[in-house]
Scaffold this motif. Structure first.
Motif, short mmCIF file in Angstrom:
data_model
loop_
_atom_site.label_atom_id
_atom_site.label_comp_id
_atom_site.label_asym_id
_atom_site.label_seq_id
_atom_site.Cartn_x
_atom_site.Cartn_y
_atom_site.Cartn_z
N HIS A 138 0.82 -1.07 -0.43
CA HIS A 138 -0.03 0.01 0.41
C HIS A 138 1.01 1.04 -0.07
O HIS A 138 1.86 1.49 1.23
CB HIS A 138 -1.06 -0.16 0.91
N PHE A 139 0.40 1.83 -0.89
CA PHE A 139 1.49 3.28 -0.57
C PHE A 139 -0.07 4.63 -0.90
O PHE A 139 -0.88 4.42 -1.47
CB PHE A 139 1.68 3.21 -2.37
N GLN A 140 1.13 5.13 0.47
CA GLN A 140 0.08 6.35 0.65
C GLN A 140 0.84 7.82 1.19
O GLN A 140 1.56 7.60 1.50
CB GLN A 140 -0.84 6.21 2.66
N LEU A 141 0.26 8.70 0.66
CA LEU A 141 0.87 9.89 0.76
C LEU A 141 -0.41 10.76 1.73
O LEU A 141 -1.06 11.02 1.04
CB LEU A 141 0.89 10.02 -0.83
N LEU A 142 0.09 11.16 2.28
CA LEU A 142 -0.07 12.99 3.28
C LEU A 142 0.09 14.33 2.92
O LEU A 142 1.70 13.81 2.82
CB LEU A 142 -0.20 12.27 4.13
N ALA A 143 -0.85 14.92 2.55
CA ALA A 143 0.25 16.07 1.16
C ALA A 143 -0.28 17.21 2.53
O ALA A 143 -1.46 17.17 2.21
CB ALA A 143 -0.33 16.46 -0.02
#
Length: 583
Positions: A392-397
């Protein structure tokens, strides 16, 4: 035959007119605590009276503040409508306490995911006088348990005096349970409180708070204002310190604590769900709080249900689960050992009194790779070993003016989809969440690409599931200044067969700002590695470990691990004690 039909009809009529919930007593133990009722369509219990909608809570004039505001400033007290027949001599007053970043109105206005919260309505219809409080979080400045606890203790006394009662009961969501614990034990509220129900409260802290103070999350946490007193004290190291000051006190033992916990991550694919996925490395959780953290030492666990961190505070989902305990007899005497006795009678579910040994976090095995930074055209490399079941690739921006994708070693592109914005419930509120899932990922070096229209702060989490090679970091979380720390890094047999390197740092954690880190050395000991860093001064210290290299099959390997530990003089509980750092 006619006689039998008459008897049958009479029985049907009798059942049809019977109350929805009999005042049954739990089978084990008998007196005091009704059995947990099955919820009706609205979660009401047998005390439910008239069904007219109660008048909105009004603001009690405290310190010169008056009615007319829809949102309260810190210190505001709201009182609900008085239900018909309520008697202060026999009926409880229930004080509802907000969570991190919350407001009093969260108990009767819209929830994040589940529509309007009907907790106030259900309490009124069940015959309870209610009050609601605004702590420092209501002003947009989340407070520590020390600041909020002192304020809450004053509010509790005001509420009890106003309604003419000796004691009140508390229902607290999330960090509100810790604030209530501090008010009771450290700020003199114990004589005015008979019991506390905590809903998804992180009594041992949250690994997400540790992560917020890591170097990987630094840019994002600073831009979102997530490095505040409320998040600072939720670090697992700090909460270990708080527990050491609190759990042995007579004030704590003389108030009855009851806990409820959830194991659902939130609606897919919300930001709360992604938080739950990240936390899954630490076991079952409600999207923000691990199950082991929701269990307070010595408290009675009254439910663990398939509920998320937002859902657990919504009345129709949980009121029927804890309401029977609000009407139980007063708390029984507590054993000298410090273990909490179960509530009068028996619990309708759960293991009853929970001992600290059954909940304290031990060695976690998060299989995670972290990246973070700030920029507009960003490329990060992410090594994935062979044999991984899914990733799972997760990004918080910090904003949504961007596109993000990952590219496999074979050149296949996978777009990260925008999943929403982190709510006020979460440690990084306001972060924009993106994710992609890949089953059976190719081994090799993946690349994460972020193209932003304006500079963006980000935290990228790569979560690996179904792996054969693991890295596990365990640490005692509380020391005295000058004592050497004890960190244990264990690698699975598959990982030990590879050629791996360990990079680690230790640095003090300030509520705001990032002091310099010092290298940390791990030495081989048995089949694992051990580090004993010096902790010279009182404070919270953050440990970051990165394990890199190649496995025996030649595929790349990497893991990122984060912990916080505390060094504190026994008994020193001044609010700034662990914020004054230095040699």
């Amino acid at each position: 035959m006619r006689r039998w039909l008459s008897l049958l009809l009479g029985l049907v009529l009798l059942l049809a007119t019977a109350p929805g919930r009999a005042g049954a007593v739990a089978a084990r133990g008998g007196a005091g605590v009704p059995a947990s009722p099955a919820p009706g369509a609205d979660g009401l219990t047998a005390r439910s009276g008239a069904r007219e909608k109660p008048a909105p809570p009004r603001r009690l004039q405290v310190g010169g503040s008056g009615a007319g505001s829809t949102a309260g400033a810190a210190g505001t007290i709201w009182v609900g409508a008085t239900p018909p027949g309520w008697d202060p001599a026999t009926d409880p007053v229930v004080v509802f306490v907000q969570g991190l970043n919350g407001r009093a109105e969260n108990w009767w206005t819209e929830s994040v995911y589940y529509g309007r919260n009907d907790m106030y309505d259900l309490a009124y219809w069940s015959g309870y006088q209610t009050a609601f409080v605004d702590l420092y979080d209501s002003d947009g400045n989340p407070g520590s348990m020390w600041a909020n606890g002192a304020l809450l203790a004053s509010q509790i006394r005001t509420i009890a005096d106003y309604f003419g009662v000796d004691t009140v009961s508390i229902v607290a969501h999330s960090k509100g349970g810790i604030d209530a614990n501090a008010a009771i034990v450290h700020y003199g509220a114990a004589p005015r409180v008979d019991r506390v129900v905590t809903l998804g409260s992180p009594h041992w802290g949250s690994p997400l708070a540790d992560l917020a103070y890591s170097s990987w999350a630094g840019w994002l946490a600073e831009l979102l204002g997530a490095r505040n007193d409320g998040v600072y004290v939720l670090q697992t190291g700090y909460m270990e310190y708080f527990r050491s000051l609190t759990d042995h006190r007579a004030e704590d033992r003389n108030v009855q604590y009851l806990t409820g916990a959830g194991t659902r991550w939130g609606p897919f694919p919300s930001a709360l769900w992604l938080g739950g996925l990240a936390l899954s490395a630490w076991g079952q959780n409600d999207g923000l709080v691990p199950l082991w953290s929701a269990r307070k030492p010595g408290a009675a666990e009254i439910f663990v249900r398939d509920l998320d961190h937002d859902q657990i505070r919504v009345g129709r989902y949980t009121w029927h689960l804890f309401e029977p305990y609000l009407r139980a007899a007063g708390p029984s005497s507590q054993p000298e050992t410090g273990a909490r006795a179960a509530p009068p009678g028996s619990l309708p579910e759960g293991p009853g009194a929970v001992s600290p040994a059954s909940m304290a976090p031990g060695a976690e095995s998060e299989q995670m790779i972290l990246r973070g930074g700030y920029g507009t055209a960003i490329i990060e490399t992410i090594p994935i070993e062979g044999g991984v079941g899914e990733v799972h690739f997760q990004l918080l921006a910090s904003h949504a003016s961007l596109t993000a994708w990952v590219v496999s070693p074979t050149g296949q592109r996978h777009d990260l989809v925008h999943r929403g914005t982190s709510s006020h419930l979460e440690v990084l509120p306001g972060a924009r969440a993106y994710s992609a899932r890949v089953t059976g990922p190719a081994a090799g070096t993946w690349t994460l690409h972020i193209q932003a229209g304006a500079p963006v702060a980000y935290l990228a989490e790569t979560l690996l599931k179904g792996v054969g090679a693991t890295a596990t970091l365990a640490a005692d979380r509380l020391y005295t200044p000058g004592q050497a720390g004890d960190l244990r890094l264990d690698l699975s047999p598959t990982a030990r067969k590879g050629k791996l390197q360990v990079r680690a740092t230790l640095r003090p954690v300030l509520p705001r700002g990032t002091p310099g880190a010092v290298p940390l050395s791990f030495e081989v000991e048995g089949e694992g590695l051990r580090a004993r860093p010096s902790l010279p001064a009182p404070g919270i210290y953050l440990v970051e470990v990165t394990v890199t290299g190649t496995l025996a099959d030649g595929s790349p390997f990497e893991r990122s691990l984060v912990r916080t530990v505390a060094a504190a003089h026994p008994g020193d509980r001044s609010p700034e004690h662990l914020q004054r750092l230095g040699p």
